[in-house]
Enzyme design. Structure first.
Site: not given
Lengths: 733, 316
Positions: A473, A695
């Site tokens: 990430t 997300e």
């Protein structure tokens, strides 16, 4: 540090390092193959043996007998662990099905044995010699068949099973325009590149595991609980993770079997789940059946909105909270949601990227498109007409920031939405039928405690330690940026060490909470370190300025290297949150625009263009955040067009359990992707004024694709994935 | 994976003789399919005969104006060959539609013909599969069968042959040249190489034990417009749901072979007489005896539509 009031001006607002598009600081390690992933930690402990996992061959039932004689006699075999000889095992608080099955079998490919040998090849060969007689039980594997035999769950997260505001039934019945449609989403697998992998080593009664896990503290705690040993005796190390997507949130069989294998063999043992086991042995996003009813006035205003969802799980498993976003996304006085849970004997369902919203938005955002059709209103305009700046269930609760309308308008302008033909099936480009689709993006922002330790040394370097993980990430980088900003240092003076249970407990990586919370924890620790430095130097901490590698107050300036003095200066703190998440609704928003081509002859669907516009608080690093969003958009294309764990309802398994059978997008499937972030700072969320973003990028993508397919073909598909067989009957003759 | 012994063959005849003389022997060339199957113990050879050192990696022109493609010519090289691209376009196109660049670099011409089905039940040793374990049953029948055969299948097996290359070879009337353990050679028309599953789906070709493919021969070029259309859910690196190899002549006559629909490349010569009458007429003959499952019934309209698209393209 307690965060109880909206953030005011703080050192992060200088934006000298934060907010800049910064390449990953660990990038060179990854591109040169030198970042040490769990299975490759040959350096950490000598004499490693290999474990190979045997998965249950039935979907439900029990083991009648295990014959290990042939396997034990095979070359190189050191030990074989089964439930019979593993000793008494507990179960982690976050596991539903036991990680080591037997004699009861809870699901297909549940681990039933690990064979430990001197080499991988020996372990693999011997594992094939383990003879197990099963007694097949009657399992339930068909969600649709169980729809009328469900329970009312008590979900641990995502809200109650039933919600009701106003009088939905009456308002829906009275609405001049009604939509009542059902949708299905299939079971989906994380299919991350790196399999679950662990090396376990015992030193007396102390266990160290080098593994691949998103949530270090959860893993250590559940490992201790499963083995029945004190938590202090377990150390988990997971500095690099080759993808997780929620599949590595929890303790899984690789960790347990490596530990049990190492204990039995008296040697360190490494275990990687074999790829064909990964889809049935681990967790997955469960399938849903969703019914959505929306009543609206003829001008488009929603008066009633209802969303029901059915999913299944193993005993003790949770439902998919597909209805979550429907409580918050659109206005409307009369509302209801209902979540029901079927008892199924398929593998355990659990979190996968944006659990809840990912499945829910797949359905809701088709429903809105269908409603727009019925109303003959543009789908962008319909969404804007139903915007709300307050929590529709509790109108006194405002959204901390909500720029959905700007996302939609900005996206429509950039994408050329005005060129869309509202009448479907009209646009041709050679052999392609072309259509455009839109969907809102919505995902909640979750705040949770996160700690870090920072150390200033005599070289003027700051080392950050936290058990936060980087699952691809960019955590390393944004944490380094945060510390650099706080301490007035260049990035190369910051060292970040992650993923070790010896470090302070962070929020971990999940639910798109990692970026905001972990950096806020680093902010808290750095604030404490700044105080320690100023105190030591006798500076007034209110006036001290940390910049250019020094701390300055009035006309005194001391290099940080000197401030450390003879020893290191260490500070540790955590961010903890007050009630701001209760008094305000914190969510992230976006809009997805997609153009598809559908082959007029074969009905093959190919995405031609994609655009996402996101508003998700301060973007700490536009480069890594963009990577997160375009990755999520790619995953959304997979969800729309191909990802489907095919259930064999007789044998009770996901049949297509490898990467040949479970298709995810390849490069050729992904066209040019545009994505932009709106300028936003959200002082309600944390001192970083940031929110989750990773997300958000998947939520709504599949529906935007589905809506584009409808616009291209006039065929409305309500069952994902949208494959050509579902379109053929409606294609031009 | 079971332990196995290994040798490198030095001549095709020796390789064939060694294969016949050794129990449970297999040839290995690119290994792109066999090694995966061995790791899963779907294939369990006791002995591997590596044929990579044999001088079978050349593409030569034959006296009758055709091409002789060595068994070891890699898919990448075959697709890139100037003569193949010029005279056998359907073959170059089919090759490039298959697998990935990396796999095509390893995979050989003979190995491609002999690759095994990707039926997911064949790949899971816990489940019944007559092809993997004769007599155990077919889990695909009544199971997940979206990818499976719609024609020429049996009650024992509904698997498909996964090759793209073989479909083009079938349209080109290729001939497979082999050497047998006794040193004799024979030529097998590709139409006869692959078998339908019948009661013994484990026997996939007419090759005899130890028989080694040494080359594939293409007859002299037949001209026409040569197309290969592969339909799949994702744009690359996926097996065909349906594929069509077509060679269409200016007068409207031609040949078509289909992939993804049967246990072998599917060509029905009598159906080709219908080509001037269009895809519907051809499909009716191609699939006269089709027995699709609920999951794969879509392949019948898909095949007809794909064929129609290819014929339209060929006539432009």
């Amino acid at each position: 540090m307690r965060f109880e009031h909206p953030a005011t001006f703080n050192p992060i607002d200088q934006l000298k390092v934060i907010g800049h598009p910064t390449s990953r600081i660990e990038g060179p390690l990854k591109t040169t193959g030198t970042a040490p992933y769990a299975y490759e930690r040959h350096d950490v402990v000598a004499d490693q043996a290999y474990g190979y996992v045997v998965g249950a061959a039935i979907g439900k039932g029990r083991i009648a007998a295990i014959d290990l004689d042939a396997a034990k006699a095979a070359p190189g075999v050191l030990a074989i662990v089964t439930a019979e000889n593993a000793g008494k095992l507990g179960k982690g608080a976050r596991n539903a099905a036991p990680l080591l099955g037997g004699p009861e079998i809870a699901h297909y490919h549940q681990a039933v044995a690990v064979v430990v040998a001197g080499t991988f090849e020996q372990a693999r060969a011997a594992a094939q010699l383990v003879r197990i007689d099963y007694v097949k039980g009657d399992g339930k594997f068909d969600l649709a068949a169980e729809r009328d035999h469900v329970s009312v769950p008590d979900p641990k997260i995502g809200g109650p099973a039933d919600t009701a505001i106003g009088d939905f039934a009456t308002a829906f019945a009275a609405a001049p325009v009604q939509l009542d449609a059902s949708y299905t989403t299939p079971d989906q697998g994380h299919a991350m590149m790196e399999p679950h992998a662990s090396i376990a080593a015992w030193d007396g009664d102390r266990l160290t595991v080098w593994t691949s896990n998103q949530m270090i503290a959860w893993g250590a705690e559940d490992m201790a609980k499963t083995l029945g040993i004190p938590k202090e005796n377990v150390r988990l190390v997971s500095p690099y993770i080759g993808g997780g997507f929620g599949g590595k949130l929890f303790l899984r069989a690789d960790v347990l079997l490596a530990a049990l294998g190492a204990r039995a063999a008296g040697r360190p043992v490494k275990v990687a789940l074999q790829r064909p086991l990964m889809f049935n042995n681990t967790t997955h996003r469960p399938a849903t059946i969703q019914r959505i009813r929306i009543g609206a006035e003829r001008d488009g205003r929603i008066t009633a909105i209802g969303h029901e969802s059915w999913s299944g799980n193993v005993s003790e498993g949770e439902p998919d909270m597909a209805v979550s976003q429907t409580r918050l996304l659109y206005a409307g006085a009369n509302r209801m949601t209902a979540t029901r849970l079927a008892a199924l004997d398929l593998p355990e369902g659990n979190a996968m990227r944006a659990p809840g919203e990912a499945s829910g938005m797949m359905a809701l955002e088709i429903a809105i498109d269908e409603l727009a059709d019925k109303l003959d209103i543009d789908p962008v305009a319909l969404r804007i007409a139903n915007d709300t700046q307050v929590d529709p269930e509790h109108p006194q609760r405002r959204f901390s920031q909500r720029q959905l309308v700007r996302c939609l308008n900005e996206g429509a302008a950039r994408f050329g939405w005005n060129k869309r033909n509202a009448k479907p099936g009209q646009v041709r480009d050679g052999r392609w039928l072309v259509g455009m689709g839109v969907a809102a993006a919505f995902r909640n922002n979750l705040v949770t405690k996160s700690a870090a330790r920072v150390r200033l040394d005599q070289q003027g370097r700051v080392t950050v330690e936290t058990d936060m993980t980087d699952i691809g990430t960019g955590s390393y980088t944004i944490i380094a940026q945060t510390a650099a900003e706080m301490m007035g240092l260049p990035l190369d003076k910051v060292v970040v060490r992650l993923g070790d249970s010896d470090f302070p407990v962070s929020c971990g990586s999940g639910g798109q909470w990692g970026g905001n919370n972990s950096t806020a924890g680093v902010y808290a620790a750095c604030t404490k370190l700044r105080e320690a430095i100023t105190q030591k130097l006798g500076f007034n901490s209110e006036e001290a300025v940390f910049a250019d590698g020094a701390v300055r107050s009035g006309n005194r300036s001391v290099p940080l290297a000197q401030a450390a003095g003879a020893g290191d200066l260490v500070a540790e703190d955590a961010i903890e949150y007050g009630d701001l998440a209760k008094t305000y609704q914190q969510s992230t928003f976006g809009a997805h625009f997609v153009e598809v081509g559908v082959d007029a002859d074969t009905a093959e669907i190919r995405v031609r263009r994609m655009l996402a516009v996101c508003a998700a608080g301060r973007i700490l690093n536009p480069k890594t955040a963009r990577s997160q969003v375009i990755g999520a958009m790619t995953m959304g294309v997979g969800a729309a067009l191909m990802e489907d764990l095919a259930v064999d309802k007789r044998h009770g398994l996901f049949v297509n359990h490898d990467l040949a059978g479970y298709e995810v997008p390849v490069h050729a499937d992904i066209p040019h992707q545009d994505m932009i972030f709106l300028d936003e700072t959200d002082p309600i969320s944390s001192p970083m004024k940031a929110k989750g973003v990773a997300e958000l990028g998947i939520c709504g993508v599949a529906a935007a694709v589905a809506n584009a397919v409808h616009n291209a073909t006039a065929v409305r598909v309500r069952d994902y994935p949208i494959t050509l067989d579902k379109l053929l009957a409606g294609m031009p003759v | 994976m079971r332990s196995f012994s290994y040798e490198r063959a030095t001549s095709p005849g020796d390789a064939a003789a060694a294969a016949a003389a050794t129990a449970h022997a297999k040839f290995v060339a690119g290994g792109t399919n066999l090694l995966d199957l061995m790791k899963l113990e779907i294939e369990t050879p006791a002995h591997l005969i590596d044929v990579n050192d044999l001088a079978l990696d050349r593409i030569e022109e034959t006296p009758d104006g055709g091409l002789r493609i060595g068994a070891l010519v890699r898919n990448t090289d075959l697709a890139a060959d100037r003569r193949v691209r010029r005279d056998y376009g359907v073959l170059a196109r089919a090759l490039l539609a298959g697998a990935s660049g990396q796999l095509r670099n390893k995979a050989t011409t003979a190995g491609n013909l002999l690759q095994r089905t990707r039926c997911p039940y064949f790949y899971d040793t816990n489940l019944p599969c007559n092809k993997r374990k004769p007599g155990s049953g077919c889990a695909a029948i009544g199971g997940f069968s979206r990818q499976h055969a719609v024609v020429g299948a049996s009650d024992a097996c509904i698997a498909t042959h996964p090759s793209d290359m073989a479909v083009a070879m079938r349209a080109l009337d290729a001939v497979v040249e082999t050497v047998r353990p006794d040193g004799t050679t024979r030529n097998i028309p590709i139409a006869e190489l692959h078998r339908l599953p019948g009661d013994s789906p484990e026997i996939e070709t007419v090759l005899q034990p130890g028989e080694l493919i040494t080359a594939v021969m293409l007859p002299k070029p037949v001209g026409g417009t040569q197309l290969y259309r592969k339909v799949r859910d994702r744009a690359s690196y996926a097996f065909a749901l349906v594929s069509v190899a077509a060679i269409v002549q200016p007068d409207g006559s031609g040949r078509v072979a289909l992939g993804g629909v049967a246990h072998k490349p599917w060509r029905v010569e009598t159906a080709e007489a219908e080509l001037p009458n269009g895809a519907k007429a051809v499909s009716a003959r191609l699939f006269a005896d089709a027995k699709p499952t609920r999951d794969n019934a879509y392949k019948l309209p898909l095949a007809e539509r794909t064929l129609a698209a290819v014929l339209r393209e060929a006539r432009v």
